[in-house]
Design an enzyme around this catalytic site. Structure first.
Site, PDB file in Angstrom:
ATOM      1  N   GLU A 199       0.811  -1.223   0.000  1.00 50.77           N
ATOM      2  CA  GLU A 199       0.000   0.000   0.000  1.00 50.77           C
ATOM      3  C   GLU A 199       0.847   1.277   0.000  1.00 50.77           C
ATOM      4  O   GLU A 199       0.306   2.372   0.040  1.00 50.77           O
ATOM      5  CB  GLU A 199      -0.950  -0.009   1.215  1.00 50.77           C
ATOM      6  CG  GLU A 199      -1.944  -1.168   1.180  1.00 50.77           C
ATOM      7  CD  GLU A 199      -3.063  -1.059   2.225  1.00 50.77           C
ATOM      8  OE1 GLU A 199      -3.031  -0.127   3.058  1.00 50.77           O
ATOM      9  OE2 GLU A 199      -3.945  -1.937   2.195  1.00 50.77           O
TER      10      GLU A 199
ATOM     11  N   CYS B 118      -9.905 -13.137   8.071  1.00 50.84           N
ATOM     12  CA  CYS B 118      -8.644 -13.340   7.339  1.00 50.84           C
ATOM     13  C   CYS B 118      -8.803 -14.369   6.228  1.00 50.84           C
ATOM     14  O   CYS B 118      -8.302 -14.195   5.127  1.00 50.84           O
ATOM     15  CB  CYS B 118      -7.524 -13.804   8.268  1.00 50.84           C
ATOM     16  SG  CYS B 118      -6.914 -12.521   9.373  1.00 50.84           S
TER      17      CYS B 118
ATOM     18  N   THR C  81      -9.512   5.875  15.847  1.00 44.42           N
ATOM     19  CA  THR C  81      -8.068   5.852  15.608  1.00 44.42           C
ATOM     20  C   THR C  81      -7.700   6.620  14.339  1.00 44.42           C
ATOM     21  O   THR C  81      -8.466   6.683  13.391  1.00 44.42           O
ATOM     22  CB  THR C  81      -7.551   4.407  15.495  1.00 44.42           C
ATOM     23  OG1 THR C  81      -8.362   3.703  14.569  1.00 44.42           O
ATOM     24  CG2 THR C  81      -7.590   3.720  16.840  1.00 44.42           C
TER      25      THR C  81
ATOM     26  N   CYS D 152     -12.668 -16.710  12.141  1.00 48.58           N
ATOM     27  CA  CYS D 152     -11.738 -17.066  11.049  1.00 48.58           C
ATOM     28  C   CYS D 152     -11.943 -16.224   9.792  1.00 48.58           C
ATOM     29  O   CYS D 152     -11.002 -15.966   9.048  1.00 48.58           O
ATOM     30  CB  CYS D 152     -11.915 -18.543  10.678  1.00 48.58           C
ATOM     31  SG  CYS D 152     -12.166 -19.661  12.072  1.00 48.58           S
TER      32      CYS D 152
ATOM     33  N   ASN E  66     -13.848   5.053  13.066  1.00 47.74           N
ATOM     34  CA  ASN E  66     -15.173   4.760  13.608  1.00 47.74           C
ATOM     35  C   ASN E  66     -15.162   4.640  15.125  1.00 47.74           C
ATOM     36  O   ASN E  66     -14.129   4.435  15.746  1.00 47.74           O
ATOM     37  CB  ASN E  66     -15.678   3.443  13.017  1.00 47.74           C
ATOM     38  CG  ASN E  66     -14.695   2.301  13.272  1.00 47.74           C
ATOM     39  OD1 ASN E  66     -13.667   2.187  12.622  1.00 47.74           O
ATOM     40  ND2 ASN E  66     -14.989   1.468  14.268  1.00 47.74           N
TER      41      ASN E  66
ATOM     42  N   ASP F 123     -19.264   2.355  10.206  1.00 47.73           N
ATOM     43  CA  ASP F 123     -17.814   2.283   9.980  1.00 47.73           C
ATOM     44  C   ASP F 123     -17.356   3.356   9.000  1.00 47.73           C
ATOM     45  O   ASP F 123     -16.510   3.117   8.153  1.00 47.73           O
ATOM     46  CB  ASP F 123     -17.403   0.884   9.473  1.00 47.73           C
ATOM     47  CG  ASP F 123     -15.892   0.692   9.473  1.00 47.73           C
ATOM     48  OD1 ASP F 123     -15.222   1.309  10.327  1.00 47.73           O
ATOM     49  OD2 ASP F 123     -15.388  -0.046   8.619  1.00 47.73           O
TER      50      ASP F 123
HETATM   51 CA    CA Z   1     -12.953   1.315  10.611  1.00 49.45          CA
END
Ligand code: CA
Length: 707
Positions: A91, A635, A261, A632, A281, A326
């Site tokens: 990224e 991911c 954050t 699970c 969020n 979100d």
């Molecule tokens: Ca988020």
């Protein structure tokens, strides 16, 4: 798994070959990287360089270079490539200072390359423990370095900020910026301004309290810290802004950390001496609010400005008060001066995850204008007077208790993939997408470890089994390059891609916009009208944003290629909508008359393991499906279909090998790869259920393939 191991081995060998070829880099190429505040403020005056991930303090991602332009871009060819030694999402946007390229790759590794040839000068591996991956919602990615006064700064996935000597890549200092007992991670690039290195962190989906820290660039000494949400009232507020913010939260908020954050980019206005960042969020997404409780939850889902020298609060603008969807406000914050009502006005531009394009006065935080740049159904518009959204009550699924198919979904109308702004065309180039999402609150939800704490009923978020419903869900996923006029708040043009989750953008004075696609092409468009002028195969999906620079009068265009991020991790079969690609992580650099060639492409791995023929108890498998979604799926992918970054569990040899299952799930044999032991959260019966579900999915997939 075997195929992924083979890929890893190939990537490793290629990396070794590249480093073996370099013994003594030419001294003339070893720029001292003495980047200063003045150089960054006047970044446009040295067009050969790209001094910060976003090119300049305004994060414009616009280059004044025009040797490569809309008349000759068809002659752009690969000049060199560098194989990265990780096979997860890439990224980062590289920085180039005086002929040397500095870039990060997955797992927070740093490479310094000769920008003209791609030869490795040095590399630095912070040796992030593999188990850190469990705290990262969205892949083990990193978005790049900051460079200041001879040092290169990287923030690592496990929360360290490290200053490297730009000559050697050896650490000068390293500080831990987070509490290691809490699930904080860092994926964003630091900002270098005012002699400080500024960095945030991530983890709003895991229950942490967001903040931004500023460290002395020379010593690593903590200069200031700004919390984005108020803490435990018993300990007293850190400042007056947080004391006021505390009134906007429902009772007991601090017990879940709060979230908000600052996990992506910064911008900086040296004249106002203000640093700008967006916040994430609230945690959890679906909050069970009693009626009448305050829900704004400041400073979540907001743009915040603080004074650079002290970290003191200057202003905030909250985009999504009472967020349940979100809608992190963490996307690119582009600084521009625009003609507003006939007068030039210093503004911030953001194409928010929530689907609105905001123009904000950057001195005061006042809303100038807002309009939706993608379809939006959670609000009916933004009130110009109050700056607040007119929220659709039906969208408040945590209050209604009903399923809500939201537009945008949590992937946003635009996510971290950077947008760019051309002062020549006056247009913003947005990697836009449409990814609707079914929200339903889980009313038995309790936050816990080793799971993302979103408060959603995760069974409803899966791709439906019915083929017709599946086709509908796939048809709803769109991605396009959107050229947006921030003054008129209207689209100028759009160029469609195969699916969503494409790369960030670069605009140049050559009337070009560059963007890589999820389907694996690196493309150039005419900035003024969107005509596609050039394309080159990348052999993998591109999610990073490109950049450009010049060495010895020759212009180069670089992008990091490497499919990944949250979409292929979580979305399972849906992620194939954008192109079924493998991860081949590389730095790709193009120039007019370039003559390099990539090795032959590798096809996506096909599962080879025959499904175990064991009889599966349907009730047990159904129970396992729920555990899988909770533990699970974030991911290994929805419906146990891996998007290609991590092993596809339908073909796992552990399904038919008790000892192997036990070693991985209970003893943490693959912890160094990020697969920690789940013994503490899945008991023997729950494990049997997950295994039954995986065997069922393997058998279903095998049957579907034979049809
Ligand atoms: Ca988020």
């Amino acid at each position: 798994m075997r195929n992924l191991q083979r890929l890893a081995a190939i990537a490793l060998l290629a990396g070794l070959a590249a480093s073996a070829a370099v013994s003594a880099p030419a001294a003339s190429h070893r720029g001292p990287a003495r980047v200063t505040g003045s150089r960054l403020k006047h970044a446009g005056a040295e067009p050969q360089n790209w001094l910060a991930v976003g090119h300049d303090y305004g994060d414009t991602r616009f280059s004044p270079l025009a040797s490569v332009n809309d008349r000759n871009v068809a002659g752009l060819h690969l000049a060199w490539y560098y194989d990265l030694d990780t096979h997860r999402g890439q990224e980062a946007t590289p920085v180039v200072v005086d002929g040397v390229m500095y870039t990060t790759s997955a797992w927070s590794k740093v490479q310094a390359l000769d920008a003209a040839t791609g030869k490795l000068l040095w590399k630095f591996d912070p040796e992030v423990p593999g188990r850190t991956a469990i705290n990262a919602c969205c892949d083990v990615v990193n978005r790049g370095v900051a460079v200041w006064d001879g040092r290169v700064y990287v923030a690592t996935l496990d929360g360290r900020l490290i200053a490297l000597d730009a000559r050697t890549g050896k650490p000068d200092w390293s500080v831990l910026t987070v509490d290691p007992k809490l699930p904080y991670t860092i994926t964003g690039a630091p900002l270098a301004a005012h002699g400080l290195i500024v960095i945030g962190n991530a983890g709003s989906e895991y229950g942490v309290r967001g903040y931004v820290s500023a460290y002395d660039a020379a010593t690593g000494h903590l200069t200031w810290r700004f919390y984005t949400v108020p803490g435990d009232p018993a300990k007293g507020p850190e400042n007056g802004a947080l004391a006021r913010a505390a009134k906007s939260w429902p009772p007991g908020w601090w017990k879940s950390g709060g979230g908000a954050t600052v996990w992506n980019s910064f911008s900086y206005d040296p004249d106002l001496d203000l640093i700008y960042f967006g916040t994430g969020n609230v945690q959890p997404w679906a909050r069970r609010l009693a009626s009448g409780e305050p829900a704004d939850s400041l400073f979540s889902a907001s743009i915040v400005a603080v004074h650079a020298a002290t970290g003191e609060y200057a202003w905030h603008y909250q985009e999504t008060p009472g967020d349940m969807w979100d809608y992190d406000a963490t996307q690119t914050l582009t600084l521009a001066t625009l003609p507003i009502d006939g007068k030039p006005r210093r503004v911030i531009l953001q194409a928010s995850k929530n689907g609105y394009f905001y123009v904000i006065d950057r001195e005061t935080g006042q809303l100038v204008s807002a309009n939706n740049y993608v379809p939006v159904n959670w609000a009916r518009g933004i009130d110009r007077e109050t700056g607040r959204p007119i929220v659709n009550p039906e969208a408040q699924y945590a209050r209604t208790g009903k399923l809500w198919v939201g537009e945008p979904g949590p992937s946003g109308g635009h996510n971290w993939q950077a947008m760019s702004f051309s002062p020549v065309t006056g247009l913003v180039y947005i990697p836009a997408q449409e990814m609707p999402f079914p929200y339903l609150a889980d009313h038995d939800f309790e936050p816990e470890t080793l799971a993302t704490n979103m408060g959603l009923d995760q069974a409803t978020t899966s791709l439906p089994a019915d083929p017709k419903a599946q086709a509908q869900a796939l048809a709803g996923l769109k991605g396009y390059l959107l050229a947006w006029n921030p003054v008129t708040q209207r689209a100028a043009w759009r160029a469609p891609h195969v699916g969503p989750w494409n790369g960030g953008t670069l605009a140049t004075r050559g009337n070009l916009v560059f963007q890589g696609t999820a389907a694996g092409d690196f493309e150039a468009f005419r900035a003024s009208d969107g005509r596609k002028l050039w394309s080159a195969p990348a052999q993998t999906g591109i999610i990073a944003a490109p950049m450009t620079y010049e060495v010895a009068g020759r212009q180069y265009v670089t992008v990091l290629a490497g499919w990944g991020g949250v979409f292929p991790l979580v979305a399972g079969a849906l992620s194939f909508k954008s192109g079924h690609v493998v991860n081949r992580s590389r730095v790709l650099t193009f120039a007019l008359d370039g003559t390099a060639r990539l090795p032959p492409a590798v096809a996506p791995a096909q599962g080879v393991m025959a499904p175990p023929s064991a009889h599966v108890e349907p009730a047990l498998a159904a129970e396992g499906a729920k555990q899988y979604a909770r533990r699970c799926g974030s991911c290994h992918g929805d419906g146990a279909v891996s998007g290609g970054l991590v092993p596809d569990l339908r073909f796992s040899p552990a399904l038919s090998n008790e000892a192997l299952w036990n070693a991985v799930i209970n003893e943490g044999a693959l912890e160094s790869h990020g697969m920690v032991s789940f013994k503490s959260v899945l008991d023997a019966h729950e494990q049997a259920a997950v295994r039954a579900y995986l065997i069922e999915r393997a058998q279903e997939s095998d049957a579907a393939r034979r049809r």
